[in-house]
Design a protein around this motif. Structure first.
Motif, PDB file in Angstrom:
ATOM      1  N   ALA A 233     -72.551  -2.632  33.175  1.00 13.61           N
ATOM      2  CA  ALA A 233     -73.330  -3.483  32.277  1.00 13.61           C
ATOM      3  C   ALA A 233     -74.244  -2.651  31.377  1.00 13.61           C
ATOM      4  N   TYR A 234     -74.839  -1.601  31.950  1.00 17.37           N
ATOM      5  CA  TYR A 234     -75.764  -0.778  31.158  1.00 17.37           C
ATOM      6  C   TYR A 234     -75.037  -0.006  30.066  1.00 17.37           C
ATOM      7  N   GLY A 235     -73.746   0.294  30.274  1.00 17.68           N
ATOM      8  CA  GLY A 235     -72.975   1.006  29.250  1.00 17.68           C
ATOM      9  C   GLY A 235     -72.989   0.285  27.915  1.00 17.68           C
ATOM     10  N   GLY A 236     -73.020  -1.054  27.945  1.00 17.35           N
ATOM     11  CA  GLY A 236     -73.072  -1.822  26.707  1.00 17.35           C
ATOM     12  C   GLY A 236     -74.405  -1.738  26.004  1.00 17.35           C
ATOM     13  N   ILE A 237     -75.456  -1.440  26.763  1.00 24.25           N
ATOM     14  CA  ILE A 237     -76.787  -1.324  26.150  1.00 24.25           C
ATOM     15  C   ILE A 237     -76.931   0.015  25.440  1.00 24.25           C
ATOM     16  N   SER A 238     -76.710   1.101  26.178  1.00 22.22           N
ATOM     17  CA  SER A 238     -76.982   2.419  25.599  1.00 22.22           C
ATOM     18  C   SER A 238     -76.046   2.759  24.447  1.00 22.22           C
ATOM     19  N   THR A 239     -74.803   2.270  24.507  1.00 15.46           N
ATOM     20  CA  THR A 239     -73.832   2.643  23.481  1.00 15.46           C
ATOM     21  C   THR A 239     -73.911   1.752  22.245  1.00 15.46           C
ATOM     22  N   PHE A 240     -74.219   0.477  22.422  1.00 13.60           N
ATOM     23  CA  PHE A 240     -74.074  -0.471  21.314  1.00 13.60           C
ATOM     24  C   PHE A 240     -75.359  -1.173  20.881  1.00 13.60           C
ATOM     25  N   ILE A 241     -76.492  -0.857  21.502  1.00 14.94           N
ATOM     26  CA  ILE A 241     -77.700  -1.615  21.181  1.00 14.94           C
ATOM     27  C   ILE A 241     -78.118  -1.433  19.721  1.00 14.94           C
TER      28      ILE A 241
ATOM     29  N   LEU B 152     -79.950  -9.359  30.393  1.00 17.43           N
ATOM     30  CA  LEU B 152     -78.739  -9.163  29.593  1.00 17.43           C
ATOM     31  C   LEU B 152     -78.252 -10.470  28.975  1.00 17.43           C
ATOM     32  N   ILE B 153     -78.290 -11.540  29.758  1.00 16.24           N
ATOM     33  CA  ILE B 153     -77.870 -12.841  29.231  1.00 16.24           C
ATOM     34  C   ILE B 153     -78.793 -13.275  28.105  1.00 16.24           C
ATOM     35  N   ALA B 154     -80.093 -13.037  28.293  1.00 17.52           N
ATOM     36  CA  ALA B 154     -81.053 -13.372  27.235  1.00 17.52           C
ATOM     37  C   ALA B 154     -80.821 -12.509  25.997  1.00 17.52           C
ATOM     38  N   LEU B 155     -80.485 -11.239  26.206  1.00 15.45           N
ATOM     39  CA  LEU B 155     -80.220 -10.338  25.085  1.00 15.45           C
ATOM     40  C   LEU B 155     -79.070 -10.850  24.230  1.00 15.45           C
ATOM     41  N   SER B 156     -78.093 -11.467  24.873  1.00 10.03           N
ATOM     42  CA  SER B 156     -76.941 -11.994  24.128  1.00 10.03           C
ATOM     43  C   SER B 156     -77.333 -13.115  23.176  1.00 10.03           C
ATOM     44  N   GLN B 157     -78.520 -13.703  23.405  1.00  7.25           N
ATOM     45  CA  GLN B 157     -78.972 -14.816  22.566  1.00  7.25           C
ATOM     46  C   GLN B 157     -80.129 -14.423  21.648  1.00  7.25           C
ATOM     47  N   ALA B 158     -80.410 -13.130  21.557  1.00  7.41           N
ATOM     48  CA  ALA B 158     -81.563 -12.670  20.766  1.00  7.41           C
ATOM     49  C   ALA B 158     -81.386 -13.013  19.289  1.00  7.41           C
TER      50      ALA B 158
ATOM     51  N   LEU C 159     -64.826  -0.562  27.583  1.00  7.67           N
ATOM     52  CA  LEU C 159     -64.287  -1.920  27.716  1.00  7.67           C
ATOM     53  C   LEU C 159     -65.203  -2.972  27.091  1.00  7.67           C
ATOM     54  N   LEU C 160     -66.502  -2.800  27.237  1.00  5.04           N
ATOM     55  CA  LEU C 160     -67.404  -3.747  26.589  1.00  5.04           C
ATOM     56  C   LEU C 160     -67.331  -3.606  25.073  1.00  5.04           C
ATOM     57  N   GLY C 161     -67.033  -2.389  24.613  1.00  5.62           N
ATOM     58  CA  GLY C 161     -66.816  -2.209  23.176  1.00  5.62           C
ATOM     59  C   GLY C 161     -65.610  -2.993  22.685  1.00  5.62           C
ATOM     60  N   LEU C 162     -64.561  -3.056  23.504  1.00  7.44           N
ATOM     61  CA  LEU C 162     -63.388  -3.856  23.150  1.00  7.44           C
ATOM     62  C   LEU C 162     -63.723  -5.337  23.119  1.00  7.44           C
ATOM     63  N   VAL C 163     -64.569  -5.776  24.061  1.00 14.81           N
ATOM     64  CA  VAL C 163     -65.016  -7.175  24.056  1.00 14.81           C
ATOM     65  C   VAL C 163     -65.783  -7.466  22.780  1.00 14.81           C
ATOM     66  N   ALA C 164     -66.663  -6.533  22.396  1.00 11.06           N
ATOM     67  CA  ALA C 164     -67.460  -6.726  21.185  1.00 11.06           C
ATOM     68  C   ALA C 164     -66.591  -6.789  19.942  1.00 11.06           C
ATOM     69  N   SER C 165     -65.558  -5.939  19.888  1.00  8.93           N
ATOM     70  CA  SER C 165     -64.711  -5.908  18.692  1.00  8.93           C
ATOM     71  C   SER C 165     -63.855  -7.160  18.563  1.00  8.93           C
TER      72      SER C 165
ATOM     73  N   TYR D 134     -72.607  -8.890  25.746  1.00  9.56           N
ATOM     74  CA  TYR D 134     -73.768  -8.862  26.630  1.00  9.56           C
ATOM     75  C   TYR D 134     -73.727  -9.973  27.672  1.00  9.56           C
ATOM     76  N   LEU D 135     -73.079 -11.085  27.368  1.00  7.11           N
ATOM     77  CA  LEU D 135     -72.841 -12.094  28.391  1.00  7.11           C
ATOM     78  C   LEU D 135     -71.942 -11.545  29.491  1.00  7.11           C
ATOM     79  N   THR D 136     -70.932 -10.786  29.088  1.00  6.10           N
ATOM     80  CA  THR D 136     -70.037 -10.153  30.052  1.00  6.10           C
ATOM     81  C   THR D 136     -70.797  -9.149  30.916  1.00  6.10           C
ATOM     82  N   GLY D 137     -71.675  -8.381  30.275  1.00  6.41           N
ATOM     83  CA  GLY D 137     -72.498  -7.436  31.027  1.00  6.41           C
ATOM     84  C   GLY D 137     -73.406  -8.144  32.020  1.00  6.41           C
ATOM     85  N   GLY D 138     -73.990  -9.278  31.610  1.00 10.77           N
ATOM     86  CA  GLY D 138     -74.831 -10.054  32.511  1.00 10.77           C
ATOM     87  C   GLY D 138     -74.045 -10.578  33.699  1.00 10.77           C
ATOM     88  N   ALA D 139     -72.799 -10.997  33.453  1.00  8.04           N
ATOM     89  CA  ALA D 139     -71.940 -11.472  34.542  1.00  8.04           C
ATOM     90  C   ALA D 139     -71.625 -10.339  35.518  1.00  8.04           C
TER      91      ALA D 139
END
Length: 407
Positions: free
Chosen positions: A224-232, A287-293, A351-357, A365-370
């Motif tokens: 989950a943290y991989g999505g924060i540091s790479t894509f924030i 993380l779930i809240a971040l997805s709704q920022a 993988l989270l990058g693929l979800v984002a694309s 970020y919802l996926t990361g929260g899950a």
């Protein structure tokens, strides 16, 4: 009895902690800046820019278990010196890498040095922390990593946008030299070497199976943290909040910093569960809240929530992984934990990058929260429940392996 009065903040503890700090600040600077550099300067594919992180982490994952084996069987000082010198040497080559394929090759070699150096410093610090202050000591040691986590992205994004990548690469080389210096000057207490009686390629010479339950939960947190540091920074830009991106990590680390003096002592006095369950819950909710920022204030508020959870989880998991194994296999336990953590981080970055694309950053970020929420279940099923089934065995095992038990 004397251990209660031993100082935690010794010279040795500080030098190995600063070495770790500069290793990780180097790592986090490159984690947030190289994807953009690869895309804008080297013609990297937008769908695959996470590879500059993933390749690095794969190399680290391969060498983590090897390092754990070497730490328990070889001279730790020589291994530390070798790893920090190699890490510093790799850091200089970013100034001269002309193509994307060569950048990926450098990332792989740099990842090898990182895997060895990070595992070595995380094990060596155990030799200089008083036994009755392990939770507190590891908490403060990981605080240095958390500070690198904030200063790295902030410095990386500020320098790359303001002074350019050449200046940035010179800076990471300087930081790597400082990591090398502090590592070389750290005296390491002698430890009992136990050459293994197992076969040369027996899996137990590379993996500490007792650390896997906690490491598995750590894998999901790191994913989950991989999505924060790479894509924030890219996510913030998509929200029109580009100026808030670097401050995300400032707020994140501030909450880690404020909570750390309490979390380490709470671990030693009340146990890990007091920290882990609320920590994972906060991390997942953040993380779930971040997805709704949608605003800068809300964006930074999620950073505080995520940081508070992360600050409780990480030192607790690392300490539990180390405590799960006999003292003479502490290097393997540390290596095993970080194999899972690094693998989660590397896979998450990709993988989270693929979800984002395909589905957008909110879905990512919802996926990361899950994934973080699943880690809570994994922690209970794999570690907590099994621990409750055999508390007497675990207690006697830990006591038998600690120096004070034989005093």
């Amino acid at each position: 009895m004397a251990l209660k009065n031993e100082r935690l903040w010794s010279r040795d503890f500080l030098t190995i902690s600063f070495s770790s700090f500069f290793i990780f600040i180097n790592f986090y600077i490159l984690a947030v800046t190289l994807p953009e550099y690869a895309m804008s300067h080297m013609g990297g594919n937008p769908d695959g820019i996470g590879l500059v992180t993933t390749v690095f982490v794969i190399a680290a994952v391969i060498f983590r278990p090897l390092t754990g084996k070497w730490l328990d069987e070889l001279d730790r000082k020589k291994l530390l010196v070798f790893s920090v010198v190699m890490f510093a040497a790799c850091s200089f080559f970013y100034l001269w890498v002309p193509t994307y394929p060569l950048l990926l090759a450098l990332r792989f070699v740099h990842g090898i040095s990182f895997g060895i150096a990070a595992t070595t410093t995380s094990t060596v610090v155990l030799d200089v922390i008083p036994n009755e202050r392990k939770g507190e000591g590891i908490g403060y040691f990981t605080l240095f990593m958390s500070l690198a986590m904030v200063f790295g992205p902030f410095i990386g994004l500020s320098v790359s946008s303001g002074a350019g990548y050449t200046t940035l690469f010179i800076l990471i080389a300087v930081f790597a030299l400082l990591a090398c210096l502090f590592g070389v000057i750290t005296p390491i207490p002698r430890h009992e070497r136990r050459p293994s009686e197992l076969g040369a390629w027996h899996i137990k010479r590379f993996i500490e199976f007792r650390a896997i339950p906690v490491a598995s939960a750590g894998f999901l947190i790191a994913f989950a943290y991989g999505g924060i540091s790479t894509f924030i920074s890219v996510y913030a830009d998509s929200l029109g909040l580009k100026s808030a991106a670097s401050y995300f990590f400032v707020v994140f680390a501030a909450t880690v910093l404020l909570s750390r003096p309490f979390t380490g002592r709470l671990f030693d006095r009340k146990g890990a569960h007091t920290l882990v369950y609320p920590g994972i819950a906060l991390f997942a909710v953040g993380l779930i809240a971040l997805s709704q920022a949608g605003s800068a204030v809300f964006f930074l508020l999620t950073a505080a929530i995520i940081g508070l959870g992360y600050g409780a989880i990480i030192p607790s998991f690392q300490t539990l992984a180390i405590q799960s194994a006999p003292a003479h296999r502490s290097g393997l336990a540390t290596g095993t934990y970080f194999v899972f953590f690094d693998l989660g981080y590397g896979l998450g970055s990709y993988l989270l990058g693929l979800v984002a694309s395909s589905a957008g950053y909110s879905a990512m970020y919802l996926t990361g929260g899950a994934a973080a929420a699943i880690s809570l279940i994994a922690y209970y099923l794999l570690h907590h429940r099994s621990e409750r089934r055999r508390p007497d065995d675990r207690t006697s095992s830990v006591r038998a392996e600690t120096p004070e038990a034989s005093a």
